[in-house]
Write a protein that holds these residues in place. Structure first.
Motif, PDB file in Angstrom:
ATOM      1  N   VAL A  40      -8.161  37.947  45.534  1.00  0.00           N
ATOM      2  CA  VAL A  40      -7.563  38.765  44.476  1.00  0.00           C
ATOM      3  C   VAL A  40      -6.220  38.177  44.056  1.00  0.00           C
ATOM      4  O   VAL A  40      -5.343  37.959  44.898  1.00  0.00           O
ATOM      5  CB  VAL A  40      -7.369  40.224  44.936  1.00  0.00           C
ATOM      6  N   GLY A  41      -6.071  37.938  42.775  1.00  0.00           N
ATOM      7  CA  GLY A  41      -4.789  37.521  42.214  1.00  0.00           C
ATOM      8  C   GLY A  41      -4.074  38.717  41.621  1.00  0.00           C
ATOM      9  O   GLY A  41      -4.696  39.567  40.967  1.00  0.00           O
ATOM     10  N   VAL A  42      -2.774  38.792  41.858  1.00  0.00           N
ATOM     11  CA  VAL A  42      -1.967  39.935  41.407  1.00  0.00           C
ATOM     12  C   VAL A  42      -0.896  39.457  40.437  1.00  0.00           C
ATOM     13  O   VAL A  42      -0.238  38.440  40.675  1.00  0.00           O
ATOM     14  CB  VAL A  42      -1.308  40.651  42.608  1.00  0.00           C
ATOM     15  N   GLY A  43      -0.729  40.192  39.359  1.00  0.00           N
ATOM     16  CA  GLY A  43       0.338  39.915  38.400  1.00  0.00           C
ATOM     17  C   GLY A  43       0.942  41.207  37.907  1.00  0.00           C
ATOM     18  O   GLY A  43       0.401  42.295  38.144  1.00  0.00           O
ATOM     19  N   GLY A  44       2.073  41.099  37.225  1.00  0.00           N
ATOM     20  CA  GLY A  44       2.725  42.305  36.738  1.00  0.00           C
ATOM     21  C   GLY A  44       3.332  42.098  35.364  1.00  0.00           C
ATOM     22  O   GLY A  44       3.798  41.006  35.029  1.00  0.00           O
ATOM     23  N   ALA A  45       3.303  43.154  34.567  1.00  0.00           N
ATOM     24  CA  ALA A  45       3.956  43.170  33.258  1.00  0.00           C
ATOM     25  C   ALA A  45       5.146  44.110  33.322  1.00  0.00           C
ATOM     26  O   ALA A  45       5.029  45.238  33.808  1.00  0.00           O
ATOM     27  CB  ALA A  45       2.987  43.631  32.176  1.00  0.00           C
ATOM     28  N   ALA A  46       6.290  43.643  32.847  1.00  0.00           N
ATOM     29  CA  ALA A  46       7.487  44.471  32.731  1.00  0.00           C
ATOM     30  C   ALA A  46       7.902  44.469  31.267  1.00  0.00           C
ATOM     31  O   ALA A  46       8.752  43.686  30.845  1.00  0.00           O
ATOM     32  CB  ALA A  46       8.608  43.934  33.618  1.00  0.00           C
ATOM     33  N   PRO A  47       7.258  45.297  30.444  1.00  0.00           N
ATOM     34  CA  PRO A  47       7.472  45.238  28.999  1.00  0.00           C
ATOM     35  C   PRO A  47       8.862  45.715  28.593  1.00  0.00           C
ATOM     36  O   PRO A  47       9.451  46.585  29.235  1.00  0.00           O
ATOM     37  CB  PRO A  47       6.390  46.174  28.454  1.00  0.00           C
ATOM     38  N   SER A  48       9.358  45.134  27.504  1.00  0.00           N
ATOM     39  CA  SER A  48      10.667  45.505  26.972  1.00  0.00           C
ATOM     40  C   SER A  48      10.515  45.996  25.540  1.00  0.00           C
ATOM     41  O   SER A  48      10.003  45.259  24.688  1.00  0.00           O
ATOM     42  CB  SER A  48      11.615  44.303  27.000  1.00  0.00           C
ATOM     43  N   PRO A  49      10.974  47.207  25.235  1.00  0.00           N
ATOM     44  CA  PRO A  49      10.931  47.685  23.851  1.00  0.00           C
ATOM     45  C   PRO A  49      11.685  46.772  22.895  1.00  0.00           C
ATOM     46  O   PRO A  49      11.369  46.729  21.705  1.00  0.00           O
ATOM     47  CB  PRO A  49      11.583  49.075  23.937  1.00  0.00           C
ATOM     48  N   HIS A  50      12.663  46.028  23.411  1.00  0.00           N
ATOM     49  CA  HIS A  50      13.413  45.105  22.561  1.00  0.00           C
ATOM     50  C   HIS A  50      12.493  44.053  21.961  1.00  0.00           C
ATOM     51  O   HIS A  50      12.761  43.535  20.869  1.00  0.00           O
ATOM     52  CB  HIS A  50      14.524  44.437  23.376  1.00  0.00           C
ATOM     53  N   TYR A  51      11.432  43.726  22.666  1.00  0.00           N
ATOM     54  CA  TYR A  51      10.453  42.758  22.168  1.00  0.00           C
ATOM     55  C   TYR A  51       9.172  43.446  21.692  1.00  0.00           C
ATOM     56  O   TYR A  51       8.125  42.816  21.577  1.00  0.00           O
ATOM     57  CB  TYR A  51      10.146  41.723  23.246  1.00  0.00           C
ATOM     58  N   GLY A  52       9.257  44.760  21.441  1.00  0.00           N
ATOM     59  CA  GLY A  52       8.155  45.486  20.849  1.00  0.00           C
ATOM     60  C   GLY A  52       7.061  45.902  21.801  1.00  0.00           C
ATOM     61  O   GLY A  52       5.940  46.191  21.366  1.00  0.00           O
ATOM     62  N   GLU A  53       7.359  45.955  23.092  1.00  0.00           N
ATOM     63  CA  GLU A  53       6.336  46.314  24.071  1.00  0.00           C
ATOM     64  C   GLU A  53       6.755  47.501  24.918  1.00  0.00           C
ATOM     65  O   GLU A  53       7.927  47.686  25.233  1.00  0.00           O
ATOM     66  CB  GLU A  53       6.035  45.137  24.998  1.00  0.00           C
ATOM     67  N   GLU A 288      11.746  44.440  37.159  1.00  0.00           N
ATOM     68  CA  GLU A 288      10.320  44.331  37.424  1.00  0.00           C
ATOM     69  C   GLU A 288      10.068  44.188  38.916  1.00  0.00           C
ATOM     70  O   GLU A 288      10.962  43.805  39.683  1.00  0.00           O
ATOM     71  CB  GLU A 288       9.733  43.136  36.672  1.00  0.00           C
ATOM     72  N   SER A 289       8.872  44.478  39.321  1.00  0.00           N
ATOM     73  CA  SER A 289       8.517  44.422  40.734  1.00  0.00           C
ATOM     74  C   SER A 289       8.176  42.991  41.137  1.00  0.00           C
ATOM     75  O   SER A 289       8.059  42.089  40.304  1.00  0.00           O
ATOM     76  CB  SER A 289       7.323  45.342  41.018  1.00  0.00           C
ATOM     77  N   ASN A 290       7.977  42.822  42.435  1.00  0.00           N
ATOM     78  CA  ASN A 290       7.583  41.510  42.946  1.00  0.00           C
ATOM     79  C   ASN A 290       6.193  41.086  42.488  1.00  0.00           C
ATOM     80  O   ASN A 290       5.819  39.923  42.663  1.00  0.00           O
ATOM     81  CB  ASN A 290       7.648  41.505  44.482  1.00  0.00           C
ATOM     82  N   ALA A 291       5.434  41.987  41.879  1.00  0.00           N
ATOM     83  CA  ALA A 291       4.147  41.593  41.322  1.00  0.00           C
ATOM     84  C   ALA A 291       4.314  40.497  40.280  1.00  0.00           C
ATOM     85  O   ALA A 291       3.399  39.703  40.061  1.00  0.00           O
ATOM     86  CB  ALA A 291       3.443  42.805  40.702  1.00  0.00           C
ATOM     87  N   SER A 292       5.485  40.440  39.643  1.00  0.00           N
ATOM     88  CA  SER A 292       5.771  39.358  38.685  1.00  0.00           C
ATOM     89  C   SER A 292       6.938  38.476  39.123  1.00  0.00           C
ATOM     90  O   SER A 292       6.913  37.269  38.892  1.00  0.00           O
ATOM     91  CB  SER A 292       6.050  39.931  37.296  1.00  0.00           C
ATOM     92  N   ILE A 293       7.937  39.049  39.780  1.00  0.00           N
ATOM     93  CA  ILE A 293       9.091  38.260  40.229  1.00  0.00           C
ATOM     94  C   ILE A 293       8.656  37.148  41.173  1.00  0.00           C
ATOM     95  O   ILE A 293       9.178  36.030  41.145  1.00  0.00           O
ATOM     96  CB  ILE A 293      10.135  39.157  40.926  1.00  0.00           C
ATOM     97  N   ALA A 294       7.666  37.418  42.013  1.00  0.00           N
ATOM     98  CA  ALA A 294       7.225  36.412  42.982  1.00  0.00           C
ATOM     99  C   ALA A 294       6.807  35.133  42.280  1.00  0.00           C
ATOM    100  O   ALA A 294       7.125  34.024  42.733  1.00  0.00           O
ATOM    101  CB  ALA A 294       6.075  36.957  43.830  1.00  0.00           C
ATOM    102  N   ALA A 295       6.089  35.250  41.175  1.00  0.00           N
ATOM    103  CA  ALA A 295       5.645  34.063  40.445  1.00  0.00           C
ATOM    104  C   ALA A 295       6.822  33.317  39.846  1.00  0.00           C
ATOM    105  O   ALA A 295       6.886  32.076  39.898  1.00  0.00           O
ATOM    106  CB  ALA A 295       4.656  34.464  39.352  1.00  0.00           C
ATOM    107  N   ALA A 296       7.773  34.047  39.265  1.00  0.00           N
ATOM    108  CA  ALA A 296       8.939  33.396  38.664  1.00  0.00           C
ATOM    109  C   ALA A 296       9.717  32.604  39.702  1.00  0.00           C
ATOM    110  O   ALA A 296      10.284  31.546  39.395  1.00  0.00           O
ATOM    111  CB  ALA A 296       9.833  34.445  38.004  1.00  0.00           C
ATOM    112  N   CYS A 297       9.759  33.081  40.942  1.00  0.00           N
ATOM    113  CA  CYS A 297      10.482  32.366  41.995  1.00  0.00           C
ATOM    114  C   CYS A 297       9.930  30.965  42.222  1.00  0.00           C
ATOM    115  O   CYS A 297      10.673  30.053  42.607  1.00  0.00           O
ATOM    116  CB  CYS A 297      10.426  33.152  43.303  1.00  0.00           C
TER     117      CYS A 297
END
Length: 344
Positions: A40-53, A288-297
């Protein structure tokens, strides 16, 4: 392959204020992509209204994005998947980023390698992340700064963009006399205000200033860059790799975020484009949670600066990611394949 997603609401440890407003929770959407062997691969979205999400818009487009993954039926077809996602959903970069992260996590897990090794990067080239001090009253900012210093954070990012900016920065510097300080105005100043402010910021030993003027004011950014005694980082002015040629003569540092680029492959393209134009590179984040931060690291070996404290600002995170003792992104301590993310 099969895929699923769910919304998670993360309370923040403290209310977080920048020049555009305050938030007390972070609405993230967690994506999972599973292969036929049960990986299982895990990812996360942390949307920003500033970018319309928003979390709702992410949920609205994810069925179409995940259908692309299921049609590909190959966890290693990362280029095909990201191209296909852009064809069906041209905007919504946070939603596409969540799927990209989950697919990269799955592909690296199938190879039984941490993501940085899957990419062939050197974990010894790691970085400290900055820890962000949001806008508040002077005493509260002084207290938050002291807490961060006591926790071992040696690099602080201070949000400014008020009529009290010098008093606030002075309070932070008083509480952290030896810390490296970066300033982020989040587009709050006019070009002339920015130049005036940067002159006194230099007296406080600030390392660089991020996005001093509105993103659409590219000539204003150039005006500041040409007159600033400190390096200038472009954030809101730098969204995807194709923005790099337009900002290359207007800043010193390009700041990428996975939630802006729409995926890890585009993030790496942005890094290479910035290098080709003589810019330094920072990777930032939303809250955002580590669901996405982990990848950025795992991008750390490619960067000059890291601002990957999004999960550190949460009151609690449902996910564990890359170890960051006292703010150091420690890829060498990643002992799991993929991004290293797992349920806490």
């Amino acid at each position: 392959m099969k895929a699923s997603f769910e919304r998670r609401e993360f309370p923040l440890e403290h209310p977080f204020t920048i020049s555009r407003g305050t938030q007390q929770t972070a609405g993230n959407v967690v994506v999972r992509v599973e292969d036929d062997d049960g990986n299982v691969g895990v990812g996360g979205a942390a949307p920003s209204p500033h970018y319309g999400e928003t979390a709702a818009t992410v949920e609205a487009v994810l069925p179409d994005l995940l259908a692309v993954v299921e049609r590909a039926d190959d966890p290693h077809a990362l280029a095909r998947i990201e191209t296909g996602m852009r064809e069906v959903v041209s905007d919504n970069p946070a939603a596409r980023a969540a799927v990209s992260i989950a697919c990269h996590d799955l592909a690296a897990k199938r190879a039984d390698l941490p993501l940085y090794r899957y990419w062939g990067l050197d974990a010894a080239n790691s970085l400290d992340t900055s820890y962000t001090i949001g806008i508040d009253d002077e005493e509260t900012m002084r207290e938050k700064t002291a807490e961060a210093v006591d926790a071992g954070y040696g690099t602080l990012k201070v949000k400014l963009g008020t009529s009290r900016d010098e008093q606030l920065l002075s309070a932070v510097r008083e509480a952290a006399p030896d810390a490296t300080i970066r300033v982020d105005a989040n587009e709050a100043w006019t070009p002339k205000e920015a130049v005036r402010n940067i002159e006194w910021l230099a007296d406080y030993g600030v390392e660089f200033v991020e996005q001093p003027v509105p993103a659409e004011n590219r000539e204003g950014l150039k005006y500041v860059y040409e007159r600033s005694p400190l390096p200038i980082a472009a954030d809101e002015s730098c969204v995807v790799a194709s923005d790099i040629p337009d900002i290359a003569d207007r800043c010193d540092i390009a700041n990428l975020k996975l939630m802006k680029t729409g995926g890890l492959r585009e993030a790496k393209r942005l890094v290479h484009a910035a290098r080709a134009h003589g810019l330094e590179v920072m990777c930032g984040c939303m809250i955002e949670s580590n669901a996405s931060i982990a990848a950025a690291c795992h991008l750390a070996p490619l960067l000059d600066y890291a601002d990957l404290d999004g999960s550190l600002l949460l009151a609690a995170d449902d996910f564990e990611g890359v170890p960051m003792p006292a703010g150091r992104v420690d890829l060498q301590a990643v002992d799991r394949p993929g991004t290293g993310v797992r349920e806490a």
